[in-house]
Design a protein around this motif. Structure first.
Motif, PDB file in Angstrom:
ATOM      1  N   ALA A   1       0.831  -1.212   0.000  1.00  0.00           N
ATOM      2  CA  ALA A   1       0.000   0.000   0.000  1.00  0.00           C
ATOM      3  C   ALA A   1       0.862   1.257   0.000  1.00  0.00           C
ATOM      4  N   LEU A   2       1.805   1.344   0.914  1.00  0.00           N
ATOM      5  CA  LEU A   2       2.635   2.551   1.006  1.00  0.00           C
ATOM      6  C   LEU A   2       3.598   2.668  -0.171  1.00  0.00           C
ATOM      7  N   GLY A   3       3.964   1.539  -0.753  1.00  0.00           N
ATOM      8  CA  GLY A   3       4.818   1.557  -1.944  1.00  0.00           C
ATOM      9  C   GLY A   3       4.119   2.131  -3.163  1.00  0.00           C
ATOM     10  N   ASN A   4       2.797   2.209  -3.116  1.00  0.00           N
ATOM     11  CA  ASN A   4       2.028   2.756  -4.237  1.00  0.00           C
ATOM     12  C   ASN A   4       1.586   4.199  -4.018  1.00  0.00           C
ATOM     13  N   VAL A   5       2.046   4.835  -2.956  1.00  0.00           N
ATOM     14  CA  VAL A   5       1.755   6.254  -2.721  1.00  0.00           C
ATOM     15  C   VAL A   5       2.757   7.071  -3.533  1.00  0.00           C
ATOM     16  N   GLU A   6       2.252   8.073  -4.238  1.00  0.00           N
ATOM     17  CA  GLU A   6       3.111   8.912  -5.085  1.00  0.00           C
ATOM     18  C   GLU A   6       3.912   9.896  -4.237  1.00  0.00           C
ATOM     19  N   GLU A   7       5.216   9.860  -4.382  1.00  0.00           N
ATOM     20  CA  GLU A   7       6.098  10.730  -3.611  1.00  0.00           C
ATOM     21  C   GLU A   7       5.809  12.211  -3.863  1.00  0.00           C
ATOM     22  N   THR A   8       5.464  12.560  -5.092  1.00  0.00           N
ATOM     23  CA  THR A   8       5.178  13.969  -5.392  1.00  0.00           C
ATOM     24  C   THR A   8       3.945  14.461  -4.634  1.00  0.00           C
ATOM     25  N   GLU A   9       2.952  13.584  -4.458  1.00  0.00           N
ATOM     26  CA  GLU A   9       1.760  13.963  -3.700  1.00  0.00           C
ATOM     27  C   GLU A   9       2.113  14.199  -2.229  1.00  0.00           C
ATOM     28  N   VAL A  10       2.958  13.345  -1.683  1.00  0.00           N
ATOM     29  CA  VAL A  10       3.377  13.495  -0.284  1.00  0.00           C
ATOM     30  C   VAL A  10       4.193  14.775  -0.119  1.00  0.00           C
ATOM     31  N   SER A  11       5.064  15.062  -1.066  1.00  0.00           N
ATOM     32  CA  SER A  11       5.857  16.297  -1.005  1.00  0.00           C
ATOM     33  C   SER A  11       4.955  17.527  -1.014  1.00  0.00           C
ATOM     34  N   ARG A  12       3.925  17.491  -1.846  1.00  0.00           N
ATOM     35  CA  ARG A  12       2.973  18.619  -1.886  1.00  0.00           C
ATOM     36  C   ARG A  12       2.225  18.741  -0.561  1.00  0.00           C
ATOM     37  N   LEU A  13       1.862  17.616   0.053  1.00  0.00           N
ATOM     38  CA  LEU A  13       1.175  17.637   1.339  1.00  0.00           C
ATOM     39  C   LEU A  13       2.070  18.253   2.411  1.00  0.00           C
ATOM     40  N   VAL A  14       3.321  17.867   2.437  1.00  0.00           N
ATOM     41  CA  VAL A  14       4.266  18.433   3.408  1.00  0.00           C
ATOM     42  C   VAL A  14       4.346  19.949   3.223  1.00  0.00           C
ATOM     43  N   ARG A  15       4.443  20.400   1.987  1.00  0.00           N
ATOM     44  CA  ARG A  15       4.520  21.837   1.705  1.00  0.00           C
ATOM     45  C   ARG A  15       3.249  22.547   2.179  1.00  0.00           C
ATOM     46  N   MET A  16       2.093  21.945   1.924  1.00  0.00           N
ATOM     47  CA  MET A  16       0.828  22.551   2.350  1.00  0.00           C
ATOM     48  C   MET A  16       0.750  22.645   3.869  1.00  0.00           C
ATOM     49  N   ILE A  17       1.207  21.626   4.559  1.00  0.00           N
ATOM     50  CA  ILE A  17       1.215  21.643   6.028  1.00  0.00           C
ATOM     51  C   ILE A  17       2.123  22.740   6.537  1.00  0.00           C
ATOM     52  N   CYS A  18       3.306  22.827   5.984  1.00  0.00           N
ATOM     53  CA  CYS A  18       4.272  23.841   6.434  1.00  0.00           C
ATOM     54  C   CYS A  18       3.812  25.261   6.105  1.00  0.00           C
ATOM     55  N   ASP A  19       3.074  25.431   5.036  1.00  0.00           N
ATOM     56  CA  ASP A  19       2.595  26.754   4.637  1.00  0.00           C
ATOM     57  C   ASP A  19       1.338  27.192   5.378  1.00  0.00           C
ATOM     58  N   ALA A  20       0.633  26.263   5.976  1.00  0.00           N
ATOM     59  CA  ALA A  20      -0.642  26.585   6.631  1.00  0.00           C
ATOM     60  C   ALA A  20      -0.429  27.306   7.956  1.00  0.00           C
ATOM     61  N   GLU A  21      -1.337  28.207   8.256  1.00  0.00           N
ATOM     62  CA  GLU A  21      -1.327  28.837   9.573  1.00  0.00           C
ATOM     63  C   GLU A  21      -1.777  27.822  10.628  1.00  0.00           C
ATOM     64  N   LYS A  22      -2.839  27.080  10.298  1.00  0.00           N
ATOM     65  CA  LYS A  22      -3.340  26.019  11.164  1.00  0.00           C
ATOM     66  C   LYS A  22      -3.717  24.829  10.287  1.00  0.00           C
ATOM     67  N   VAL A  23      -3.613  23.644  10.882  1.00  0.00           N
ATOM     68  CA  VAL A  23      -4.026  22.416  10.205  1.00  0.00           C
ATOM     69  C   VAL A  23      -5.180  21.826  10.998  1.00  0.00           C
ATOM     70  N   PHE A  24      -6.222  21.428  10.275  1.00  0.00           N
ATOM     71  CA  PHE A  24      -7.374  20.752  10.868  1.00  0.00           C
ATOM     72  C   PHE A  24      -7.446  19.364  10.265  1.00  0.00           C
ATOM     73  N   VAL A  25      -7.811  18.377  11.063  1.00  0.00           N
ATOM     74  CA  VAL A  25      -7.985  17.028  10.542  1.00  0.00           C
ATOM     75  C   VAL A  25      -9.423  16.580  10.780  1.00  0.00           C
ATOM     76  N   VAL A  26      -9.943  15.791   9.836  1.00  0.00           N
ATOM     77  CA  VAL A  26     -11.289  15.243   9.978  1.00  0.00           C
ATOM     78  C   VAL A  26     -11.336  13.858   9.347  1.00  0.00           C
ATOM     79  N   GLY A  27     -12.056  12.999  10.000  1.00  0.00           N
ATOM     80  CA  GLY A  27     -12.306  11.634   9.545  1.00  0.00           C
ATOM     81  C   GLY A  27     -13.326  11.053  10.499  1.00  0.00           C
ATOM     82  N   VAL A  28     -13.645   9.802  10.335  1.00  0.00           N
ATOM     83  CA  VAL A  28     -14.551   9.143  11.266  1.00  0.00           C
ATOM     84  C   VAL A  28     -13.930   7.824  11.724  1.00  0.00           C
ATOM     85  N   GLY A  29     -14.311   7.403  12.921  1.00  0.00           N
ATOM     86  CA  GLY A  29     -13.873   6.122  13.449  1.00  0.00           C
ATOM     87  C   GLY A  29     -12.365   6.021  13.600  1.00  0.00           C
ATOM     88  N   ARG A  30     -11.841   4.870  13.187  1.00  0.00           N
ATOM     89  CA  ARG A  30     -10.405   4.609  13.314  1.00  0.00           C
ATOM     90  C   ARG A  30      -9.578   5.556  12.447  1.00  0.00           C
TER      91      ARG A  30
END
Length: 188
Positions: free
Chosen positions: A19-48
């Protein structure tokens, strides 16, 4: 599967590697950049899924990034300077989808970690990070799992979150691991 602990462990680790071997590195890099650029980060999901994202939010706070989970008693307002990080394998879970729509009205950035790139969330996302695990929709291209329900997605989400945290550390130049303990809870 009829074996004991070792067989179950090896199965889980093999599935996680796939599963993790099929995650695109460029997508993860963009996520890291978005987290670092954000003033605040909010998370949402349900259950586990929410539990896995709460673990990431806790770690981001340790790294000096204000992170909150939607629904917490001390949740601040979301703004156009913030990031909403959504976890939903199918992208069709009612509560996260409703929250995504609300956050978009406030012009927050939306990053979705899920398995279904064609979900109802797609039109609102600024970034989609695909973890191609089997969902309740059982779509083509999803990695099959011998574990119950969406365990593989939830496990992958936790480990992806820890990977993202390490990359945030690198991005922010946080190399003094001992100093991070200063932000760890101490009323224990």
């Amino acid at each position: 599967m009829s074996g004991g602990y070792a067989e179950a462990r090896d199965l889980i680790l093999k599935e996680l590697a796939g599963a993790l071997g099929n995650v695109e590195e460029t997508e993860v890099s963009r996520l890291v950049r978005m987290i670092c650029d954000a003033e605040k980060v909010f998370v949402v999901g349900v259950g586990r899924v929410l539990l896995m994202l709460q673990a990431l939010a806790k770690r981001l706070n340790h790294l000096g990034i204000e992170a909150n989970f939607v629904g917490a008693i001390d949740e601040p307002a979301i703004t156009d300077r913030d990031l909403l990080l959504v976890g939903s394998g199918s992208g069709e879970s009612a509560v996260p989808l409703a929250i995504v729509k609300i956050a978009k009205r406030y012009n927050a950035k939306i990053a979705h970690i899920g398995s279904n790139p064609n979900s109802s969330m797609a039109e609102y996302e600024d970034l989609f990070v695909r973890v191609p695990c089997r969902t309740k929709l059982n779509l083509p291209g999803e990695i099959a799992s011998q574990q119950p329900m969406s365990s593989l997605f939830e496990q992958s989400l936790l480990l992806l979150g820890d990977t993202v945290a390490m990359l945030v550390m690198q991005e922010k130049g946080l190399d003094d691991l001992h100093a991070l303990w200063k932000k760890h809870a101490n009323l224990e």
